[in-house]
Design a protein around this motif. Structure first.
Motif, PDB file in Angstrom:
ATOM      1  N   ASN A  78      26.946  32.893  44.933  1.00  0.00           N
ATOM      2  CA  ASN A  78      27.950  32.240  44.266  1.00  0.00           C
ATOM      3  C   ASN A  78      28.901  31.117  44.544  1.00  0.00           C
ATOM      4  O   ASN A  78      30.092  31.349  43.833  1.00  0.00           O
ATOM      5  N   HIS A  81      32.785  32.095  44.925  1.00  0.00           N
ATOM      6  CA  HIS A  81      33.446  32.035  43.889  1.00  0.00           C
ATOM      7  C   HIS A  81      33.352  33.459  43.348  1.00  0.00           C
ATOM      8  O   HIS A  81      32.312  34.150  43.435  1.00  0.00           O
ATOM      9  N   ARG A  82      34.575  34.245  44.110  1.00  0.00           N
ATOM     10  CA  ARG A  82      34.632  36.235  43.611  1.00  0.00           C
ATOM     11  C   ARG A  82      35.605  35.986  42.182  1.00  0.00           C
ATOM     12  O   ARG A  82      36.422  36.137  41.875  1.00  0.00           O
ATOM     13  N   TYR A  83      34.418  36.918  40.940  1.00  0.00           N
ATOM     14  CA  TYR A  83      35.689  36.957  39.957  1.00  0.00           C
ATOM     15  C   TYR A  83      35.935  38.583  40.230  1.00  0.00           C
ATOM     16  O   TYR A  83      36.822  38.902  39.076  1.00  0.00           O
ATOM     17  N   ASP A  84      35.950  39.347  41.124  1.00  0.00           N
ATOM     18  CA  ASP A  84      36.124  40.698  41.582  1.00  0.00           C
ATOM     19  C   ASP A  84      37.630  40.398  41.974  1.00  0.00           C
ATOM     20  O   ASP A  84      38.153  41.394  42.759  1.00  0.00           O
ATOM     21  N   TRP A  85      38.286  39.136  42.515  1.00  0.00           N
ATOM     22  CA  TRP A  85      39.634  38.642  43.812  1.00  0.00           C
ATOM     23  C   TRP A  85      40.401  38.075  42.644  1.00  0.00           C
ATOM     24  O   TRP A  85      39.796  38.228  41.321  1.00  0.00           O
ATOM     25  N   SER A  87      41.901  35.380  42.195  1.00  0.00           N
ATOM     26  CA  SER A  87      41.472  34.395  42.315  1.00  0.00           C
ATOM     27  C   SER A  87      40.405  33.464  42.533  1.00  0.00           C
ATOM     28  O   SER A  87      39.563  34.436  43.301  1.00  0.00           O
ATOM     29  N   THR A  88      39.650  33.461  41.426  1.00  0.00           N
ATOM     30  CA  THR A  88      37.511  32.756  41.578  1.00  0.00           C
ATOM     31  C   THR A  88      38.381  31.641  42.936  1.00  0.00           C
ATOM     32  O   THR A  88      36.886  30.920  42.596  1.00  0.00           O
ATOM     33  N   TYR A  89      38.915  30.691  42.950  1.00  0.00           N
ATOM     34  CA  TYR A  89      38.809  29.670  43.827  1.00  0.00           C
ATOM     35  C   TYR A  89      38.217  29.897  45.201  1.00  0.00           C
ATOM     36  O   TYR A  89      38.754  31.182  45.883  1.00  0.00           O
ATOM     37  N   THR A 144      18.939  35.329  33.496  1.00  0.00           N
ATOM     38  CA  THR A 144      20.430  36.083  35.076  1.00  0.00           C
ATOM     39  C   THR A 144      19.921  37.422  35.105  1.00  0.00           C
ATOM     40  O   THR A 144      20.298  37.952  36.234  1.00  0.00           O
TER      41      THR A 144
END
Length: 209
Positions: A78, A81-85, A87-89, A144
């Motif tokens: 990834n 980039h973490r979409y569970d945080w 921010s993804t930044y 995917t």
């Protein structure tokens, strides 16, 4: 404009002859047909995979694979980039912002392409995916998740369209592992490889054992 490394749209090259990245492994006779994207496979098609790093996810491609122009393999998980945080930044990887930041990178594992796989032009293979032997990936499909052997997939995200053969025939082909045979034996059976007659082909190569 940079010169095209391919002579014409009819010309590809055997991948093993052009791989320098130690994190890419390719079997015999697999080729890349990259005329329309002009650049070498490992320069254009393999994204975010450093040849200088040890222990990173690998790209492993089997034997007798056909890869169309501009197909891309998205590597290295990834990228932080973490979409569970909140921010993804990727603060951890950003100078002047990384103090006290957590490393959000998560490995996805090796990307594995089986034997006798056909990947269409501009298809995209996401990290950690395994594509089974004999599968077909349609042009511009976005893969995917894992693809079963001898399955045709297409779309975004890629979904099964149909199996290439019956379950019985698929099992015969998988058990035969014809791609591992001596090339001289394979040459003798090319007429049946160029047909839809699975049972006669498998019976023929069994006589060689």
């Amino acid at each position: 404009m940079k010169p095209n490394v391919f002579e014409s749209w009819t010309k590809g090259y055997v991948l093993k002859d052009h791989i320098t990245n130690k994190n890419i492994e390719v079997g015999d006779h697999s080729y890349y047909s990259g005329y329309y994207h002009r650049e070498h496979f490992e320069d254009y098609c393999v994204r975010y995979l450093s040849p200088d790093l040890d222990g990173v996810d690998k790209l492993i491609i089997g034997k007798f694979c056909s890869i169309g122009s501009g197909a891309s393999f998205i590597m290295s998980g990834n990228q932080g980039h973490r979409y569970d945080w909140v921010s993804t930044y990727p603060f951890f990887f950003t100078p002047d912002l990384n103090e006290n930041a957590a490393n959000g990178y998560m490995e996805k594992g090796d990307t594995v392409v089986g034997n006798d796989v056909w990947i269409g032009s501009e298809a995209m293979i996401m990290p950690g995916v395994t594509i089974g032997d004999g599968a077909v990936i349609a042009t511009r499909a976005v893969v995917t998740k894992n693809v079963s052997p001898y399955t045709i997939v297409g779309g975004n995200p890629a979904k099964e369209i149909r199996k290439r053969f019956s379950e019985e025939e698929i099992e015969l082909l998988l058990q035969s592992k014809w791609w591992d045979l001596d090339i001289e034996i394979i040459k003798k059976h090319i007429p049946l490889l160029c047909s839809g007659n699975v049972k006669d082909f498998v019976a023929g190569i069994k006589k060689e054992e």
